[in-house]
Write an enzyme that holds these catalytic residues in place. Structure first.
Site, PDB file in Angstrom:
ATOM      1  N   GLY A  41     -17.104  34.201 -17.535  1.00 45.52           N
ATOM      2  CA  GLY A  41     -17.647  34.390 -16.246  1.00 45.52           C
ATOM      3  C   GLY A  41     -18.311  35.825 -16.102  1.00 45.52           C
ATOM      4  N   HIS A  42     -18.261  36.679 -17.026  1.00 48.08           N
ATOM      5  CA  HIS A  42     -18.587  37.794 -17.251  1.00 48.08           C
ATOM      6  C   HIS A  42     -19.914  38.300 -18.319  1.00 48.08           C
ATOM      7  CE1 HIS A  42     -15.194  39.102 -15.001  1.00 48.08           C
ATOM      8  NE2 HIS A  42     -14.436  38.642 -15.791  1.00 48.08           N
ATOM      9  N   HIS A  78     -13.779  41.915 -11.874  1.00 49.71           N
ATOM     10  CA  HIS A  78     -13.315  40.529 -11.689  1.00 49.71           C
ATOM     11  C   HIS A  78     -13.574  40.454 -10.159  1.00 49.71           C
ATOM     12  CE1 HIS A  78     -11.413  41.701 -15.227  1.00 49.71           C
ATOM     13  NE2 HIS A  78     -11.628  40.382 -15.835  1.00 49.71           N
TER      14      HIS A  78
END
Ligand SMILES: Nc1ncnc2c1ncn2[C@@H]1O[C@H](COP(=O)(O)OP(=O)(O)O)[C@@H](O)[C@H]1O
Ligand SMILES: Nc1ncnc2c1ncn2[C@@H]1O[C@H](COP(=O)(O)OP(=O)(O)O)[C@@H](O)[C@H]1O
Ligand SMILES: [Mg+2]
Ligand SMILES: [Mg+2]
Ligand SMILES: [Mg+2]
Ligand SMILES: [Mg+2]
Lengths: 333, 212, 333, 212
Positions: A54-55, A217
């Site tokens: 997700g990064h 995050h």
């Protein structure tokens, strides 16, 4: 939040498959979430990175010649489980041991720790260097409580070069520790990203507010402030880094990274770079090289971070080596 | 009140009930994590307990430990994240203490909790007061020790109350571990999401035991 | 819309300064908006690119060894004026002429045309190749009415390699025309970007709608459809390209580019790539190499495009050359 | 009605008034471009006419052509985009036709428009009917030819009306040039932004001439 997905709950495994496809033969999937270079030299000390997905492009987009040998990928924003790390460890280990290099988050630390125990039980030598570059997340006296953010990009690049030359795991640990200890970052959040599976934003922020010291995050910023100009923001972030315990002053040379968290445009990063460069020039600090773009992201989060790595001659030599990966590619010097 | 120890099959069914409850609590748990962390705690728990449930359903357990380590391994391997490690370790360390136990009663529950707490604290370094699931787990463990001489169902009820109590206490705490630590005082007022999970887990166990 | 800017009306000149700073000595500003490599070989046929800013890293981020020699940068979303193009032309010209390579938009065509006349009046040889890869913007019979979108990335890379080897301007024109004629793209918009100076979105789109065949300046899509899965979208876009007049079939080899328009995540691009690869494999079409990421953007617009370049042996040789730039860097093969 | 030709200084002041009007119309013009293009037409015009105004203010013009080519060059060099080229070319080609004209009357205005139209059409290839500023310019140019024998102020009024009429006609057209061409039928109903600018330019000129 519209996203181009099939099953939102399968985003992580699908993106890992897409990543293996991207590498077009150069990378193998060696287990669910575990990927490794197809070709690793026989006597190489291996470098394994990993963390939540997700990064993108980190971590799994940092595999390649002169970069990491493998990556363990978790679900979106979640550290990989021990078995995934173990699969990747087995694949990259060529008998000379494996360095685990990842961001200092409770989830990553615990899962990698369990994996390291499992690997040791199989006779694989494992050492760990934690990345904790975020000066906003704890005072200098508590480095081991700091988070890893975008500084991991120069650190992984330097570690990749170090892994190609290190004679053994201990030497690699000391080279990478040096790179880590000379890297500092701080970031700012303008708007949240969203979690693919829920479509929900990761935090809330007023229209005229920014979060200084945000996490990658989607953790809220340490200090909420009013929106300011690019120049004022650049000054604030640079001041936060230079006020830390790493002395960076006239005559020193640094790598500069301006990292977009996702939807912040390259235009904005370039405008911030302009001011950062002016500040450094003014202080007599040399810029050895610059990285800029969305390298450590948090979905479509808006915001950016600034990282400096202070380079000594050893680090310069490592930096000058060529490398290639989805996330960062560089010709040799 | 029913003082019968739980058979391995009952433990399995109890943990299937726990799995269902956690899966249905996804939104609540993710929301709790949006307040203090990255908003994914419910997703990780849902992922883990979905995997756990399907393994439990296929399991024909011989000992209490069989069931508990099975769920521990399933959580550990499928979740990832901080909670994958700690929830996995909770059941794995706890289950190992009951490796040869033919059934689970008040004393077994306490042994399970002692080992679970030790395993989790060793792994993650958190102590009670750090605003993590350890607060709920410690509450459960301490209540379990106090209930060691009572009936099985009383012990489960006490443990559930202890877990919930520990979770409630996290609301007033400042986070010092994990992602919420950078929030400092802003973390006050919100319960730790992992502690909420632990409280749900033991409450559901108690409901199962007290309703059978 | 929060953006990290100083004066929103000065975003374009500031980003150009930041870009020169990024290149850290390798690139000179040779006029307002005009930039050129500091070091251009004496007998080189020069490659000049250009267009509006706001689409970073293009065009100005495509300067570097093996890429373009210079760029003319306009304001946000606006073609550069003739004098800016002329400044850049003078700086890159080493006596062997200059190829203008840019996207087929009325504003660019007119401004570059005037610049070419001014350059010719000074005795500088100029030729032009227009990029018109967007199959959604006009039927195959009206190529000269098609827009240039993300296909410009592989075309500029191939042109950069060609410019290093071409013996004269005519040879360069024919090599680049070949690259252009073998490139096709099509994109989809999910959400608009915003114009820095006004903060306004560039178009409107319902929450559940997507615009197939969008333009990179925020032009609305040619067809508005309901949101669909990544797989369905990949199929639709690939079909649109393969239905065009360029035959791509079993045994052919292509470069694949999955381009994010800005805020669309690399995760989504990778998931789309997975399906694109599956479709191509199924049809027996080989993938020679893959580019993926935000390479041609429209501020924080959400959406992506797919481009294929069909490679013959000449194009493969050009592709295999190393290149380096802010936008795209590649080790040699 | 005033039949006096405009002196170079009056032309300059008229174009300063035009600049002010365009600068203040930024939002309206950008909004028109959001409907059909990339939403920046007003910004480009504002940029161009701000630069033009400051050059005009410093200018001591000798001929009509001096003023008109000055504004043409200023627009061309500062705007960029499609409109920078066409607006720049409009004034530059038109102004060259009056290079030696000591003043501007109905006949001069018509000569200006003839050359302007030719210059713009040569550069961009657009014809009337393509839904561009050429529709407004052609309307102005044709009205200018028809008004060639009347007074200066009548001619300016007729040209303004012709430009506005040409702009109005673009509403019903399907775009075939520029960024709006991919919209096809969806472009119907909205006026071309460049045509709106041309209409504002000639209307402001006419207002100036008829109010002096
Ligand atoms: N060191 C630790 N010891 C025990 N529990 C922890 C520790 N760090 C985090 N946790 C627990 O993990 C929970 C967060 O889980 P989750 O959101 O699933 O993982 P992540 O933080 O990786 O996103 C916290 O609420 C906390 O209870
Ligand atoms: N080929 C052409 N000939 C004449 N005018 C044109 C042409 N192409 C575009 N235009 C004019 O330019 C206007 C758009 O200007 P602007 O928005 O400033 O530039 P861009 O399209 O580069 O964003 C259109 O409304 C149209 O009137
Ligand atoms: Mg997480
Ligand atoms: Mg979480
Ligand atoms: Mg424009
Ligand atoms: Mg426009």
């Amino acid at each position: 939040m519209k996203k181009i997905l099939n099953d939102p709950n399968q985003a992580a495994p699908e993106l890992v498959d897409g990543l293996v496809d991207y590498y077009n033969g150069a990378v193998d999937k060696v287990g669910p979430g575990a990927i490794a270079l197809a070709d690793i030299a026989d006597d190489k000390v291996a470098l394994l990175v990993g963390g939540g997905t997700g990064h993108e492009p980190i971590y799994h987009g940092l595999i390649g010649p002169g970069m990491a040998d493998g990556a363990a990928c978790g679900d979106i924003f979640a550290a990989p489980p021990p078995n995934v790390i173990l699969d990747a460890t087995r694949a990259v280990n060529k008998g000379n041991g494996v360095l685990y290099l990842y961001g200092n988050y409770a989830g990553d630390v615990m899962n990698f720790k369990i994996a390291a125990q499992l690997a040791a039980a199989e006779g694989i030598k494992v050492e760990t260097v934690l990345i904790w570059d975020d000066v906003a997340s704890a005072p200098p006296s508590e480095k081991e409580n700091r988070r890893g953010i975008a500084g991991l990009i120069p650190i992984v690049k330097l570690a990749g070069a170090a892994a190609d030359s290190a004679k053994d795991l201990d030497e690699l640990v000391s080279l990478v520790t040096n790179a880590r200890d000379n890297t500092r970052s701080v970031g700012v959040a303008l708007a949240p990203g969203s979690i693919p599976a829920t479509g929900k934003p990761t935090f809330e922020l007023d229209d005229d507010s920014i979060g200084v010291g945000m996490g990658i995050h989607g953790e809220q910023g340490v200090g909420i402030e009013k929106m300011m100009t690019a120049d004022a923001l650049a000054e604030k972030l640079v001041d936060l880094i230079l006020a830390d315990d790493l002395p960076i002053g006239s005559g020193d040379e640094v790598l500069v990274l301006i990292n977009s968290l996702g939807s912040t445009t390259m235009m904005e990063c370039l405008i911030v770079l302009k001011k950062v460069k002016a500040i450094l020039v003014d202080k007599g600090i040399g810029i050895y090289d610059i990285m800029l773009g969305p390298l450590v992201t948090c979905q479509e989060m808006a915001g950016l971070s600034i990282s400096f790595t202070k380079l000594d001659d050893t680090l310069k030599t490592l930096w000058d080596k060529p490398c290639s990966s989805l996330g960062y590619t560089k010709l040799g010097k | 009140m029913d003082n019968q120890a739980l058979s391995p099959v009952e433990i399995r069914d109890m943990l299937i009930a726990v799995s269902d409850k956690i899966i249905e609590s996804e939104a609540l748990l993710s929301e709790a994590d949006r307040k203090l962390g990255d908003g994914d705690h419910g997703l990780g728990m849902q992922r883990g307990f979905t995997a756990a449930k399907s393994q439990l359903e296929a399991l024909e357990p011989k000992t209490a430990g069989d069931v508990l380590t099975t769920i521990g391994m399933a959580l550990m391997a499928s979740m990832g994240g901080a909670s994958g490690a700690v929830m996995g370790m909770l059941f794995q360390s706890g289950g190992m203490a009951l490796a040869n136990a033919a059934s689970l009663d008040a004393s077994g529950l306490s042994q399970f909790l002692d080992a679970a707490r030790e395993g989790v604290c060793n792994l993650g370094g958190a102590k009670p007061g750090d605003k993590t699931m350890v607060d709920a787990l410690a509450g459960a463990q301490e209540s379990g020790q106090a209930a060691i001489d009572g009936s099985t169902s009383e012990a489960f009820a006490a443990v559930a109350a202890g877990a919930t109590d520990g979770m409630e206490k996290t609301k007033a705490m400042i986070a010092t571990m994990g992602r919420a630590k950078t929030l400092g005082e802003k973390s006050i007022g919100h319960p730790d999401p992992g502690a909420v999970s632990v409280s749900i887990i033991f409450q559901t166990m108690s409901d199962y035991v007290n309703q059978r």
